[in-house]
Write an enzyme that holds these catalytic residues in place. Structure first.
Site, PDB file in Angstrom:
ATOM      1  N   GLU A   2       5.816   8.329   4.113  1.00  0.00           N
ATOM      2  CA  GLU A   2       5.946   7.293   3.071  1.00  0.00           C
ATOM      3  C   GLU A   2       7.412   7.029   2.722  1.00  0.00           C
ATOM      4  O   GLU A   2       7.761   6.735   1.590  1.00  0.00           O
ATOM      5  CB  GLU A   2       5.170   7.645   1.789  1.00  0.00           C
ATOM      6  CG  GLU A   2       3.839   8.312   1.968  1.00  0.00           C
ATOM      7  CD  GLU A   2       2.839   7.493   2.770  1.00  0.00           C
ATOM      8  OE1 GLU A   2       3.210   6.435   3.304  1.00  0.00           O
ATOM      9  OE2 GLU A   2       1.688   7.939   2.890  1.00  0.00           O
ATOM     10  N   CYS A  35       0.834  -1.205   0.000  1.00  0.00           N
ATOM     11  CA  CYS A  35       0.000   0.000   0.000  1.00  0.00           C
ATOM     12  C   CYS A  35       0.866   1.251   0.000  1.00  0.00           C
ATOM     13  O   CYS A  35       0.551   2.237  -0.690  1.00  0.00           O
ATOM     14  CB  CYS A  35      -0.928   0.002   1.206  1.00  0.00           C
ATOM     15  SG  CYS A  35      -1.940  -1.484   1.369  1.00  0.00           S
ATOM     16  N   LEU A  36       1.953   1.227   0.762  1.00  0.00           N
ATOM     17  CA  LEU A  36       2.850   2.379   0.804  1.00  0.00           C
ATOM     18  C   LEU A  36       3.410   2.685  -0.579  1.00  0.00           C
ATOM     19  O   LEU A  36       3.575   3.856  -0.951  1.00  0.00           O
ATOM     20  CB  LEU A  36       3.993   2.135   1.785  1.00  0.00           C
ATOM     21  CG  LEU A  36       3.623   2.115   3.269  1.00  0.00           C
ATOM     22  CD1 LEU A  36       4.847   1.759   4.105  1.00  0.00           C
ATOM     23  CD2 LEU A  36       3.051   3.454   3.716  1.00  0.00           C
ATOM     24  N   ASN A  37       3.692   1.664  -1.369  1.00  0.00           N
ATOM     25  CA  ASN A  37       4.207   1.907  -2.715  1.00  0.00           C
ATOM     26  C   ASN A  37       3.176   2.601  -3.594  1.00  0.00           C
ATOM     27  O   ASN A  37       3.531   3.398  -4.462  1.00  0.00           O
ATOM     28  CB  ASN A  37       4.669   0.592  -3.353  1.00  0.00           C
ATOM     29  CG  ASN A  37       6.059   0.199  -2.904  1.00  0.00           C
ATOM     30  OD1 ASN A  37       6.885   1.057  -2.583  1.00  0.00           O
ATOM     31  ND2 ASN A  37       6.333  -1.089  -2.867  1.00  0.00           N
ATOM     32  N   GLY A  51      10.038  39.749   0.288  1.00  0.00           N
ATOM     33  CA  GLY A  51       9.361  39.696   1.580  1.00  0.00           C
ATOM     34  C   GLY A  51       7.903  39.309   1.458  1.00  0.00           C
ATOM     35  O   GLY A  51       7.339  38.688   2.377  1.00  0.00           O
ATOM     36  N   LEU A  66       9.732  36.363  -4.888  1.00  0.00           N
ATOM     37  CA  LEU A  66       8.658  37.159  -4.301  1.00  0.00           C
ATOM     38  C   LEU A  66       9.146  38.117  -3.226  1.00  0.00           C
ATOM     39  O   LEU A  66       8.386  38.978  -2.769  1.00  0.00           O
ATOM     40  CB  LEU A  66       7.595  36.229  -3.697  1.00  0.00           C
ATOM     41  CG  LEU A  66       6.872  35.330  -4.699  1.00  0.00           C
ATOM     42  CD1 LEU A  66       6.156  34.208  -3.962  1.00  0.00           C
ATOM     43  CD2 LEU A  66       5.893  36.128  -5.537  1.00  0.00           C
TER      44      LEU A  66
END
Length: 391
Positions: free
Chosen positions: A370, A245-247, A347, A345
């Site tokens: 993960e 499942c993690l994969n 500040g 950007l």
């Protein structure tokens, strides 16, 4: 305001030509959802540390919950389409993509891969529609990168199972209807479906957080939680069960982090075209153009890697170490893009009016869950040398 070039995602290498019409349509549909339902609100959600649970049925109607699963009631889309959706969701916020990943790639995937037909019929259609929410309980307070040291136990008591232990950093747990919990038994590590209204189950959101604020991660206590025999996932034995499942979740991250990077880059690009310093647009300075170029090239290379892995996955040829390559490199590249975008950007980049620092902060969590950078480095190192350096 100066308009951006015609291609809103700055398709530097004409990568759209590598996608099918159906894949582009899926991407555009998810992008439109994020533009309408997420962008106007996400800064406030982040500031208020709020995840809108009411989005789950909307995500179900969008077809992104368990998107790549082919069980009854699930969308059954390709791995590449799921990856493109993950990218667009994370362009809104990592917390949104994480919620979709916890629901689909972890909880629903566990039921799909390891559950009985009855378990699949009971939960998958409801979860695909977003009417039921799931979570995935593997990580513990003292067992993060080393799940083999988990101390949560499940013992038999007659025909029942009784679960005791603690889990930590469990996404969606306080909102969930069902938890996939991994526990040590006399037969090794096994998975269980735990209704969250079970006596002895308690989930508490972890606060305060400096990252993933528009998301929910919890501490979970299991105090004598009694379950019937059929709560066990029959197809999961040992740590290979949760790792499968993690994969699935790691694969989604390979794509998703590029959404955070792209959104940060586009924010910086727009700003540089309109912000004037020393009587010229910021974009007209050589150093700014170098930053924009480096960001755009890094994102394009990451997309090529993600697409290659997606094609391998759709062909049934993707290997775990290849997912580690993608998760490791795309995540660290995305963080650098977000940080560089913030410098354009100035500040103003530290305010929630702009997205790069929010994305960069979120990605510090993404690079940790993960599998940390270190874990994925050792996975790749083992593949290259044939020597495991984990122990």
């Amino acid at each position: 305001m100066t308009d951006l070039p015609d291609t809103p995602d700055q398709d530097l290498l004409a990568l759209d030509g590598l996608l099918s019409r159906e894949e582009r349509a899926t991407r555009d549909r998810v992008r439109a959802f994020v533009d309408e339902h997420v962008r106007p609100h996400v800064a406030r959600w982040y500031e208020d540390a709020h995840f809108p649970r009411e989005l789950m049925p909307e995500l179900g109607r969008l077809g992104v919950l368990g998107m790549h699963l082919h069980d009854e009631g699930c969308p059954g889309r390709s791995a590449v389409e799921y990856g493109l959706a993950a990218l667009e969701l994370e362009a809104g916020d990592s917390g949104l993509r994480t919620a979709v990943s916890v629901q689909g790639s972890l909880a629903m995937s566990a039921i799909s891969k390891h559950g009985s037909e009855e378990q699949k019929a009971r939960w998958l259609p409801e979860m695909a529609a977003g009417r039921a929410v799931g979570c995935f309980g593997l990580t513990e307070p003292d067992a993060g990168s080393d799940p083999g040291s988990m101390t949560t136990t499940a013992r038999r008591d007659g025909s029942d199972w009784v679960l005791d232990g603690r889990k930590r950093w469990i996404g969606l747990a306080s909102l969930a209807d069902v938890a996939v919990v991994w526990a040590r038994t006399d037969e090794g590590v096994r998975g269980f479906l735990v209704p969250t209204d079970s006596p002895g189950f308690a989930a508490r959101p972890i606060v305060p957080k400096l990252s993933m604020r528009a998301s929910v991660q919890c501490d979970v206590d299991l105090d004598g939680v009694r379950l019937p025999a059929d709560a066990q996932l029959p197809g999961a034995r040992g740590l290979s069960g949760p790792f499968a499942c993690l994969n699935e979740a790691r694969y989604g991250i390979v794509w998703g982090v590029l959404g955070a990077a792209r959104d940060s880059y586009l924010d910086a690009l727009r700003w540089s075209l309109t912000r004037r310093q020393f009587d010229r647009p910021l974009a007209g300075f050589q150093l700014t153009q170098r930053k924009l170029t480096d960001m755009a090239v890094a994102i394009a290379k990451g997309q090529l890697l993600a697409l290659h892995l997606g094609r391998l996955k759709d062909a049934g040829a993707l290997e775990p170490h290849q997912i580690s390559v993608g998760k490791l490199d795309n995540t660290r590249v995305a963080i650098e893009v977000c940080r560089e975008a913030r410098t354009v950007l100035g500040g103003n980049g530290v305010t929630l009016e702009h997205s790069p620092l929010r994305h960069a902060s979120n990605l510090e969590s993404v690079r940790t869950y993960e599998g940390t950078d270190e874990v994925h480095t050792l996975v790749v190192g083992q593949r290259l040398t044939g020597i495991s350096a984990f122990r």
